[in-house]
Design a protein around this motif. Structure first.
Motif, PDB file in Angstrom:
ATOM      1  N   GLY A   3       0.765  -1.229   0.000  1.00  0.00           N
ATOM      2  CA  GLY A   3       0.000   0.000   0.000  1.00  0.00           C
ATOM      3  C   GLY A   3       0.798   1.283   0.000  1.00  0.00           C
ATOM      4  N   LYS A   4       2.097   1.206  -0.077  1.00  0.00           N
ATOM      5  CA  LYS A   4       2.915   2.421  -0.042  1.00  0.00           C
ATOM      6  C   LYS A   4       3.128   2.954  -1.448  1.00  0.00           C
ATOM      7  N   LEU A   5       3.354   4.249  -1.515  1.00  0.00           N
ATOM      8  CA  LEU A   5       3.599   4.917  -2.791  1.00  0.00           C
ATOM      9  C   LEU A   5       5.064   5.309  -2.909  1.00  0.00           C
ATOM     10  N   ARG A   6       5.553   5.239  -4.115  1.00  0.00           N
ATOM     11  CA  ARG A   6       6.900   5.748  -4.386  1.00  0.00           C
ATOM     12  C   ARG A   6       6.713   7.081  -5.089  1.00  0.00           C
ATOM     13  N   ILE A   7       7.210   8.125  -4.446  1.00  0.00           N
ATOM     14  CA  ILE A   7       7.066   9.465  -5.010  1.00  0.00           C
ATOM     15  C   ILE A   7       8.432  10.140  -5.054  1.00  0.00           C
ATOM     16  N   LYS A   8       8.474  11.221  -5.807  1.00  0.00           N
ATOM     17  CA  LYS A   8       9.690  12.044  -5.859  1.00  0.00           C
ATOM     18  C   LYS A   8       9.315  13.445  -5.419  1.00  0.00           C
ATOM     19  N   ILE A   9      10.072  13.944  -4.448  1.00  0.00           N
ATOM     20  CA  ILE A   9       9.849  15.289  -3.915  1.00  0.00           C
ATOM     21  C   ILE A   9      11.059  16.139  -4.282  1.00  0.00           C
ATOM     22  N   SER A  10      10.794  17.333  -4.780  1.00  0.00           N
ATOM     23  CA  SER A  10      11.868  18.251  -5.145  1.00  0.00           C
ATOM     24  C   SER A  10      11.966  19.351  -4.105  1.00  0.00           C
ATOM     25  N   ILE A  11      13.186  19.507  -3.560  1.00  0.00           N
ATOM     26  CA  ILE A  11      13.459  20.582  -2.610  1.00  0.00           C
ATOM     27  C   ILE A  11      14.791  21.204  -2.992  1.00  0.00           C
ATOM     28  N   ALA A  12      14.807  22.502  -3.176  1.00  0.00           N
ATOM     29  CA  ALA A  12      16.028  23.240  -3.510  1.00  0.00           C
ATOM     30  C   ALA A  12      16.731  22.650  -4.730  1.00  0.00           C
ATOM     31  N   ASP A  13      15.949  22.390  -5.753  1.00  0.00           N
ATOM     32  CA  ASP A  13      16.463  21.873  -7.030  1.00  0.00           C
ATOM     33  C   ASP A  13      17.107  20.497  -6.918  1.00  0.00           C
ATOM     34  N   ARG A  14      16.763  19.742  -5.883  1.00  0.00           N
ATOM     35  CA  ARG A  14      17.230  18.362  -5.750  1.00  0.00           C
ATOM     36  C   ARG A  14      16.008  17.471  -5.600  1.00  0.00           C
ATOM     37  N   VAL A  15      16.085  16.305  -6.202  1.00  0.00           N
ATOM     38  CA  VAL A  15      14.962  15.366  -6.165  1.00  0.00           C
ATOM     39  C   VAL A  15      15.259  14.272  -5.148  1.00  0.00           C
ATOM     40  N   TYR A  16      14.256  14.001  -4.315  1.00  0.00           N
ATOM     41  CA  TYR A  16      14.384  12.983  -3.279  1.00  0.00           C
ATOM     42  C   TYR A  16      13.305  11.924  -3.483  1.00  0.00           C
ATOM     43  N   PRO A  17      13.714  10.700  -3.800  1.00  0.00           N
ATOM     44  CA  PRO A  17      12.725   9.625  -3.923  1.00  0.00           C
ATOM     45  C   PRO A  17      12.318   9.142  -2.525  1.00  0.00           C
ATOM     46  N   LEU A  18      11.022   8.995  -2.325  1.00  0.00           N
ATOM     47  CA  LEU A  18      10.506   8.574  -1.030  1.00  0.00           C
ATOM     48  C   LEU A  18       9.484   7.459  -1.209  1.00  0.00           C
ATOM     49  N   THR A  19       9.379   6.623  -0.219  1.00  0.00           N
ATOM     50  CA  THR A  19       8.317   5.628  -0.149  1.00  0.00           C
ATOM     51  C   THR A  19       7.453   6.010   1.038  1.00  0.00           C
ATOM     52  N   ALA A  31       4.371  20.454   1.823  1.00  0.00           N
ATOM     53  CA  ALA A  31       5.532  20.912   2.596  1.00  0.00           C
ATOM     54  C   ALA A  31       6.688  21.272   1.675  1.00  0.00           C
ATOM     55  N   SER A  32       6.933  20.454   0.651  1.00  0.00           N
ATOM     56  CA  SER A  32       8.050  20.742  -0.258  1.00  0.00           C
ATOM     57  C   SER A  32       7.812  22.046  -1.016  1.00  0.00           C
ATOM     58  N   LYS A  33       6.553  22.329  -1.367  1.00  0.00           N
ATOM     59  CA  LYS A  33       6.236  23.597  -2.033  1.00  0.00           C
ATOM     60  C   LYS A  33       6.477  24.780  -1.099  1.00  0.00           C
ATOM     61  N   LYS A  34       6.083  24.613   0.174  1.00  0.00           N
ATOM     62  CA  LYS A  34       6.301  25.683   1.143  1.00  0.00           C
ATOM     63  C   LYS A  34       7.792  25.925   1.377  1.00  0.00           C
ATOM     64  N   ILE A  35       8.558  24.858   1.433  1.00  0.00           N
ATOM     65  CA  ILE A  35      10.001  24.998   1.618  1.00  0.00           C
ATOM     66  C   ILE A  35      10.611  25.741   0.434  1.00  0.00           C
ATOM     67  N   ASP A  36      10.235  25.341  -0.781  1.00  0.00           N
ATOM     68  CA  ASP A  36      10.774  26.013  -1.969  1.00  0.00           C
ATOM     69  C   ASP A  36      10.376  27.491  -2.003  1.00  0.00           C
ATOM     70  N   ALA A  37       9.147  27.800  -1.608  1.00  0.00           N
ATOM     71  CA  ALA A  37       8.712  29.207  -1.570  1.00  0.00           C
ATOM     72  C   ALA A  37       9.518  29.986  -0.532  1.00  0.00           C
ATOM     73  N   MET A  38       9.777  29.363   0.602  1.00  0.00           N
ATOM     74  CA  MET A  38      10.552  30.024   1.655  1.00  0.00           C
ATOM     75  C   MET A  38      11.998  30.218   1.205  1.00  0.00           C
ATOM     76  N   ILE A  39      12.559  29.241   0.517  1.00  0.00           N
ATOM     77  CA  ILE A  39      13.921  29.363  -0.019  1.00  0.00           C
ATOM     78  C   ILE A  39      13.991  30.561  -0.954  1.00  0.00           C
ATOM     79  N   VAL A  48      22.058  35.678   0.334  1.00  0.00           N
ATOM     80  CA  VAL A  48      22.515  34.343   0.724  1.00  0.00           C
ATOM     81  C   VAL A  48      22.683  33.518  -0.545  1.00  0.00           C
ATOM     82  N   ARG A  49      23.863  32.993  -0.714  1.00  0.00           N
ATOM     83  CA  ARG A  49      24.113  32.202  -1.912  1.00  0.00           C
ATOM     84  C   ARG A  49      24.274  30.722  -1.606  1.00  0.00           C
ATOM     85  N   ASP A  50      24.584  30.409  -0.391  1.00  0.00           N
ATOM     86  CA  ASP A  50      24.819  29.022  -0.015  1.00  0.00           C
ATOM     87  C   ASP A  50      23.479  28.361   0.318  1.00  0.00           C
ATOM     88  N   LYS A  51      23.106  27.331  -0.434  1.00  0.00           N
ATOM     89  CA  LYS A  51      21.835  26.634  -0.219  1.00  0.00           C
ATOM     90  C   LYS A  51      21.740  26.063   1.189  1.00  0.00           C
TER      91      LYS A  51
END
Length: 97
Positions: A3-19, A31-39, A48-51
């Motif tokens: 029943g688990k899903l495999r998804i990919k979340i993008s944060i700060a131009d990096r992709v993270y595969p999650l189950t 949450a990932s959209k909010k993080i990117d908006a805050m970044i 600030v240049r350092d991610k």
């Protein structure tokens, strides 16, 4: 992986595969959209240049929001208990008469 899903979340131009559980997907994507908006906001507002610095500031912002909500809830809980005690006292006085 029942029943688990495999998804990919993008944060700060990096992709993270999650189950994840299906019930978690929407929250994680939001949450990932909010993080990117805050970044983006931090990068535009500050030089600030350092991610890593930007991500640390995002983490601090989100953690402080969670902590503040816990503090606010604790205060509200204490106020509620005091109100209930006052109501009980008033009811006791009324019932005695």
């Amino acid at each position: 992986m029942d029943g688990k899903l495999r998804i990919k979340i993008s944060i700060a131009d990096r992709v993270y595969p999650l189950t994840v559980e299906p019930t978690q997907e929407e929250g994680l994507r939001s949450a990932s959209k909010k993080i990117d908006a805050m970044i983006k906001q931090f990068e535009e507002s500050y030089a600030v240049r350092d991610k890593q610095d930007v991500l640390a500031m995002c983490a601090l912002q989100f953690a402080s929001q969670v902590e503040q909500k816990q503090i606010d809830n604790a205060i509200d809980g204490e106020e509620t208990i005091e109100r209930i005690k006052r109501l009980n006292s008033l009811l006791d006085q009324y019932l005695e008469n």
